[in-house]
Write a protein that holds these residues in place. Structure first.
Motif, short mmCIF file in Angstrom:
data_model
loop_
_atom_site.label_atom_id
_atom_site.label_comp_id
_atom_site.label_asym_id
_atom_site.label_seq_id
_atom_site.Cartn_x
_atom_site.Cartn_y
_atom_site.Cartn_z
N LEU A 74 7.53 1.57 -0.75
CA LEU A 74 8.57 0.82 -0.07
C LEU A 74 9.13 -0.29 -0.96
CD1 LEU A 74 6.60 0.28 3.27
CD2 LEU A 74 8.21 2.13 2.76
N ASP A 75 10.46 -0.40 -1.01
CA ASP A 75 11.03 -1.51 -1.77
C ASP A 75 11.24 -2.71 -0.84
OD1 ASP A 75 13.51 -1.25 -0.44
OD2 ASP A 75 14.66 -0.94 -2.28
N ALA A 76 11.66 -3.83 -1.40
CA ALA A 76 11.75 -5.08 -0.63
C ALA A 76 12.80 -5.01 0.48
CB ALA A 76 12.05 -6.24 -1.58
N THR A 77 13.92 -4.34 0.25
CA THR A 77 14.94 -4.26 1.29
C THR A 77 14.42 -3.51 2.51
OG1 THR A 77 16.72 -4.36 -0.34
CG2 THR A 77 17.29 -3.50 1.84
N VAL A 78 13.73 -2.41 2.29
CA VAL A 78 13.18 -1.65 3.40
C VAL A 78 12.16 -2.50 4.17
CG1 VAL A 78 11.77 0.37 4.01
CG2 VAL A 78 13.63 0.60 2.33
N VAL A 79 11.25 -3.13 3.45
CA VAL A 79 10.25 -3.99 4.11
C VAL A 79 10.95 -5.13 4.85
CG1 VAL A 79 8.30 -5.55 3.74
CG2 VAL A 79 8.43 -3.39 2.47
N SER A 80 11.92 -5.73 4.22
CA SER A 80 12.65 -6.85 4.82
C SER A 80 13.39 -6.42 6.09
CB SER A 80 13.65 -7.41 3.80
OG SER A 80 14.46 -8.39 4.37
N ASN A 81 14.05 -5.27 6.04
CA ASN A 81 14.75 -4.78 7.23
C ASN A 81 13.80 -4.65 8.40
OD1 ASN A 81 17.34 -4.64 6.18
ND2 ASN A 81 17.15 -2.50 5.59
N PHE A 82 12.68 -3.98 8.18
CA PHE A 82 11.74 -3.77 9.28
C PHE A 82 11.09 -5.09 9.71
CE2 PHE A 82 12.52 0.55 8.03
CZ PHE A 82 12.53 1.23 9.25
N ALA A 83 10.87 -6.00 8.78
CA ALA A 83 10.33 -7.31 9.14
C ALA A 83 11.31 -8.06 10.04
CB ALA A 83 10.00 -8.12 7.90
N THR A 112 13.06 -7.03 12.33
CA THR A 112 12.99 -6.55 13.71
C THR A 112 11.53 -6.51 14.19
OG1 THR A 112 13.09 -4.27 12.87
CG2 THR A 112 15.15 -5.25 13.68
N SER A 113 10.68 -7.26 13.51
CA SER A 113 9.25 -7.32 13.86
C SER A 113 8.65 -5.92 13.99
CB SER A 113 9.04 -8.11 15.16
OG SER A 113 9.53 -9.42 15.02
N SER A 114 9.00 -5.05 13.04
CA SER A 114 8.57 -3.65 13.14
C SER A 114 7.92 -3.13 11.86
CB SER A 114 9.75 -2.77 13.55
OG SER A 114 10.87 -2.99 12.70
N VAL A 115 7.33 -4.01 11.06
CA VAL A 115 6.62 -3.55 9.87
C VAL A 115 5.46 -2.65 10.28
CG1 VAL A 115 5.24 -4.25 7.87
CG2 VAL A 115 7.31 -5.51 8.46
N GLU A 116 4.81 -2.98 11.36
CA GLU A 116 3.70 -2.16 11.85
C GLU A 116 4.16 -0.73 12.14
OE1 GLU A 116 0.98 -2.24 15.74
OE2 GLU A 116 0.82 -4.05 14.50
N PHE A 117 5.40 -0.56 12.56
CA PHE A 117 5.99 0.76 12.77
C PHE A 117 5.87 1.61 11.50
CE2 PHE A 117 9.90 3.14 11.80
CZ PHE A 117 9.89 4.12 12.80
N LEU A 118 6.16 1.00 10.35
CA LEU A 118 6.07 1.72 9.07
C LEU A 118 4.64 2.17 8.79
CD1 LEU A 118 8.34 -0.46 6.78
CD2 LEU A 118 8.88 1.78 7.74
N VAL A 119 3.70 1.30 9.09
CA VAL A 119 2.29 1.60 8.85
C VAL A 119 1.86 2.80 9.70
CG1 VAL A 119 -0.06 0.71 9.03
CG2 VAL A 119 1.76 -0.75 8.13
N HIS A 120 2.34 2.85 10.93
CA HIS A 120 1.96 3.95 11.83
C HIS A 120 2.77 5.22 11.57
CE1 HIS A 120 -0.84 1.57 14.09
NE2 HIS A 120 0.07 0.63 14.22
N LEU A 121 4.00 5.07 11.11
CA LEU A 121 4.88 6.22 10.87
C LEU A 121 4.47 7.01 9.63
CD1 LEU A 121 7.52 7.80 11.54
CD2 LEU A 121 8.69 6.18 10.01
N LEU A 122 4.16 6.27 8.57
CA LEU A 122 3.89 6.91 7.29
C LEU A 122 2.39 7.06 7.06
CD1 LEU A 122 6.50 4.86 5.28
CD2 LEU A 122 6.75 7.22 6.06
N GLU A 123 2.02 8.15 6.45
CA GLU A 123 0.60 8.39 6.18
C GLU A 123 0.05 7.40 5.17
OE1 GLU A 123 0.22 12.50 4.96
OE2 GLU A 123 1.79 13.02 6.38
N ALA A 124 0.86 7.07 4.17
CA ALA A 124 0.36 6.22 3.09
C ALA A 124 1.47 5.32 2.54
CB ALA A 124 -0.20 7.10 1.97
N PRO A 125 1.93 4.32 3.34
CA PRO A 125 2.94 3.42 2.79
C PRO A 125 2.31 2.48 1.77
CG PRO A 125 2.27 2.66 4.96
CD PRO A 125 1.54 3.97 4.70
#
Length: 168
Positions: free
Chosen positions: A11-20, A22-35
């Motif tokens: 993940l690059d910073a823009t992707v992490v920043s976007n999800f942050a 919307t308080s949804s970084v945890e979504f990435l952790v659950h969505l992806l097998e190995a972020p």
């Protein structure tokens, strides 16, 4: 679009920043097998918090709670990316190349170079679509997050709604 991406996903910073935002970084952790976040991206996010971008705090907390930070090997001759990309995108792409993974970036130069190198690439919107397809979120939530990214973060989105991409 396939239902998944070769793992791990860097993940690059823009992707992490976007999800942050919307308080949804945890979504990435659950969505992806190995972020994975590379050190340059972690450092960029931490600098953002230091500069008053409080919404990034959830991303920093995620680094210790499921969102792995992983070093990548030093640059090798065939991947001289230093002139073409920022440090975060450069390390993330190098990690995806070295580990046969995917890069998640919204940076056009990084996306183009990933394509040149035959590295699978996705971005913030692609991850939203994957989340809807895997039923982690509904399309209304995805569109709400996309609206926050556009209205509050100045994010450029080539679509008005993730629904436009669900049939692809």
């Amino acid at each position: 679009m396939p239902d998944g991406y070769p793992q791990p996903v860097f993940l690059d910073a823009t992707v992490v920043s976007n999800f942050a935002s919307t308080s949804s970084v945890e979504f990435l952790v659950h969505l992806l097998e190995a972020p994975i976040v590379v050190p340059a991206v972690r450092d960029e996010i931490e600098r953002g918090v230091e500069h008053g971008h409080e919404y990034l705090t959830s991303a920093v907390e995620a680094f210790d709670n499921g969102l792995a930070v992983s070093d990548v090997p030093p640059e090798i001759g065939r991947l001289s990316l230093h002139k073409r990309l920022d440090p975060g995108e450069r390390e993330a792409l190098r990690g995806a190349v070295e580990r046969d993974g995917t890069i998640a970036t919204d940076d056009l130069a990084a996306r183009r170079l990933a394509t040149e190198l035959d590295v699978p690439v996705t971005g913030s919107i692609g991850l939203l679509v994957l989340g809807v397809k895997r039923e982690h979120i509904d399309s209304e939530t995805a569109d709400e997050w996309l609206e926050v990214w556009r209205d509050e973060r100045g994010y450029y989105a080539p679509v008005e709604s993730v629904i436009e991409l669900l049939d692809e």
